[in-house]
Design an enzyme around this catalytic site. Structure first.
Site, PDB file in Angstrom:
ATOM      1  N   HIS A  54      -2.845  -6.938   2.776  1.00 52.38           N
ATOM      2  CA  HIS A  54      -2.692  -7.617   4.184  1.00 52.38           C
ATOM      3  C   HIS A  54      -3.619  -7.039   5.154  1.00 52.38           C
ATOM      4  CE1 HIS A  54      -0.248  -4.645   6.524  1.00 52.38           C
ATOM      5  NE2 HIS A  54       0.035  -4.303   5.295  1.00 52.38           N
ATOM      6  N   GLY A 103       0.790  -1.214  -0.104  1.00 50.90           N
ATOM      7  CA  GLY A 103      -0.008  -0.061   0.050  1.00 50.90           C
ATOM      8  C   GLY A 103       0.911   1.168   0.047  1.00 50.90           C
ATOM      9  N   CYS A 146       3.926   5.345  16.809  1.00 50.64           N
ATOM     10  CA  CYS A 146       4.622   5.689  17.999  1.00 50.64           C
ATOM     11  C   CYS A 146       4.942   4.628  18.645  1.00 50.64           C
ATOM     12  CB  CYS A 146       3.774   6.494  18.690  1.00 50.64           C
ATOM     13  SG  CYS A 146       4.318   6.892  20.761  1.00 50.64           S
ATOM     14  N   THR A 152      10.500  -7.855 -11.667  1.00 49.71           N
ATOM     15  CA  THR A 152       9.801  -9.354 -12.043  1.00 49.71           C
ATOM     16  C   THR A 152       8.597  -9.206 -11.098  1.00 49.71           C
ATOM     17  OG1 THR A 152      11.716 -10.123 -12.696  1.00 49.71           O
ATOM     18  CG2 THR A 152       9.993 -11.798 -11.853  1.00 49.71           C
TER      19      THR A 152
HETATM   20  C1  LIG Z   1      -1.603  -0.131   6.280  1.00 50.72           C
HETATM   21  C2  LIG Z   1      -1.782   1.055   5.579  1.00 50.72           C
HETATM   22  C3  LIG Z   1      -1.056   1.623   4.676  1.00 50.72           C
HETATM   23  C4  LIG Z   1       0.387   0.948   4.195  1.00 50.72           C
HETATM   24  O1  LIG Z   1       0.232  -0.241   3.595  1.00 50.72           O
HETATM   25  P1  LIG Z   1       1.407  -1.174   3.593  1.00 50.72           P
HETATM   26  O2  LIG Z   1       0.779  -2.287   2.627  1.00 50.72           O
HETATM   27  O3  LIG Z   1       1.488  -1.720   4.822  1.00 50.72           O
HETATM   28  O4  LIG Z   1       2.583  -0.658   2.976  1.00 50.72           O
HETATM   29  C5  LIG Z   1      -1.222   2.866   4.024  1.00 50.72           C
HETATM   30  N1  LIG Z   1      -2.200   3.509   4.277  1.00 50.72           N
HETATM   31  C6  LIG Z   1      -3.190   3.186   5.270  1.00 50.72           C
HETATM   32  C7  LIG Z   1      -4.437   3.834   5.579  1.00 50.72           C
HETATM   33  C8  LIG Z   1      -3.170   1.978   5.981  1.00 50.72           C
HETATM   34  O5  LIG Z   1      -3.899   1.650   6.987  1.00 50.72           O
END
Ligand SMILES: *Cc1c(COP(=O)(O)O)cnc(C)c1O
Length: 387
Positions: A205, A72, A329, A241
């Site tokens: 995830h 994300g 934090c 990849t």
């Molecule tokens: C968890 C989260 C992310 C980061 O996603 P990752 O796959 O852990 O990098 C970004 N934005 C929000 C709102 C999230 O809850």
């Protein structure tokens, strides 16, 4: 390790068995590189394209509008840097509109683009419930805006944003609008035919898919500069990849989500309300953070006056409860979360935050037990601090 008392589904979720099973062949026998011409390559490529179709269908997009990424956070970076740079290069637009309650993958990216890349960060005002002030947002967006970005739902305090209105404000002005839906996607519907959003970040995830894979929805025709250059993967927008097993797992998690979303909402929403009512009723000097109504159905977040939030998390952990303060934090860092500061909470409140997020393993008994135990822990915590 038991997930019996896991109350941290907003941080991450376990992998569903069906997802693991879908991934397994691509970790073992079907190991080909999707860019290879031979039959191994073809099988892997077919798996990636099938996955792309599934992800696209979930948000009513065209498969060509889906770019697979590593998470994300990467999707957020690709949207802000990629669309931002293209708009600056093509139109001279160099302002970035967002808020200080975004995930760090947005707020720190905007801060860096401001400091090192010739952009100007513009922080729209935020209401005490954590929602962006629409007037402030609208006043900041104009032809000089490179991109505006507002999260679909807040990971720390659960507030849901009026994405439809925000996207329409931007669409009318011809300003690209991105939303970080990483936290929202597991519970809220998204339809790119109905909502004129330019880009959406997704990650797998947070809804029972694997960590380390994400996607960016990018509306057809949007100008973007790739963040990662190299091979021609993902329409030359994201070199490297493909992580085939993880992409397949992401798609499987989306497939399950598309049939189960409503039942997942119904499963947690009453438990969430029981938790909120119980905690507000039994612990003095407690506030719910985020919006009381427009909030994620699995999300309960609080601040307790004169409580050490990190100490409380440790006490809960010892009692068998995995919870979070909702901020980045870590122990030893006495600074309150930027999100809680931005919604106007004073230090004596903001340092005592607790986020409880629910999911597939949460039961009524678990919720009742937590409501039972928490008042004692909070009161011990206050005594230890001499309050
Ligand atoms: C968890 C989260 C992310 C980061 O996603 P990752 O796959 O852990 O990098 C970004 N934005 C929000 C709102 C999230 O809850």
């Amino acid at each position: 390790m038991s997930d019996k008392n896991y109350f941290d589904y907003a941080a991450t979720t376990p992998l569903r068995e069906e997802v693991r099973a879908a991934m397994e062949p691509f970790l073992l026998s079907e190991f080909g590189n999707p860019s290879s011409i031979h039959v191994w390559g073809q099988k892997a490529e077919n798996a990636v394209e099938r996955s792309r179709d599934i992800v696209a269908r979930y948000i009513n997009a065209d498969p060509s509008e889906i770019i697979f990424t590593s998470c994300g956070s990467e999707s957020n970076n690709l949207a802000l840097r990629g669309i931002g740079l293209a708009r600056k290069f093509n139109h001279g637009a160099n302002q970035l509109v967002t808020t200080k309650v975004e995930h760090h993958a947005i707020s720190r990216t905007v801060t860096q683009l401001d400091k090192f890349f010739g952009f100007i960060a513009q922080w729209a005002r935020v209401e005490p419930n954590g929602a962006v002030n629409l007037e402030s947002f609208a006043n900041l967006t104009n032809e000089n805006t490179a991109i505006a970005s507002i999260m679909a739902a807040n990971n720390e305090i659960g507030t849901i944003s009026p994405i439809q209105q925000l996207a329409e404000i931007c669409s009318e002005k011809g300003v690209p609008f991105h939303t970080d839906a990483v936290q929202a996607a597991g519970y809220l519907p998204l339809d790119v035919q109905k909502t004129p959003v330019t880009a959406i970040s997704l990650g797998s995830h947070k809804f029972y898919g694997p960590k380390g894979v994400g996607a960016l929805y990018l509306r057809k025709g949007t100008m973007i500069v790739p963040n990662q250059t190299g091979g021609g993967q993902e329409h030359c927008l994201r070199a490297g990849t493909h992580n085939v097993p993880y992409i397949v797992g992401f798609a499987k998690a989306i497939e399950l989500l598309s049939t189960e979303r409503q039942s997942r909402v119904e499963r947690v929403v009453d438990l969430r309300d029981r938790l909120i009512k119980g905690i507000l009723a039994t612990i003095p000097y407690t506030k719910l953070t985020g919006d009381p109504v427009d909030r994620l159905p699995n999300h309960a977040s609080f601040v307790f006056k004169n409580v050490d939030g990190n100490l409380l998390l440790g006490m809960l952990d010892q009692a068998g409860y995995a919870c979070s303060s909702g901020s980045a934090c870590k122990t030893g860092n006495p600074e309150p979360s930027e999100v809680l500061v931005e919604i106007g909470l004073e230090r004596e409140w903001s340092l005592g935050s607790l986020r409880l997020t629910l999911g597939e393993s949460t039961t009524e008994t678990m919720v009742n037990d937590l409501i039972q135990i928490l008042p004692t822990l909070v009161s011990k915590n206050r005594q230890l601090r001499g309050k």
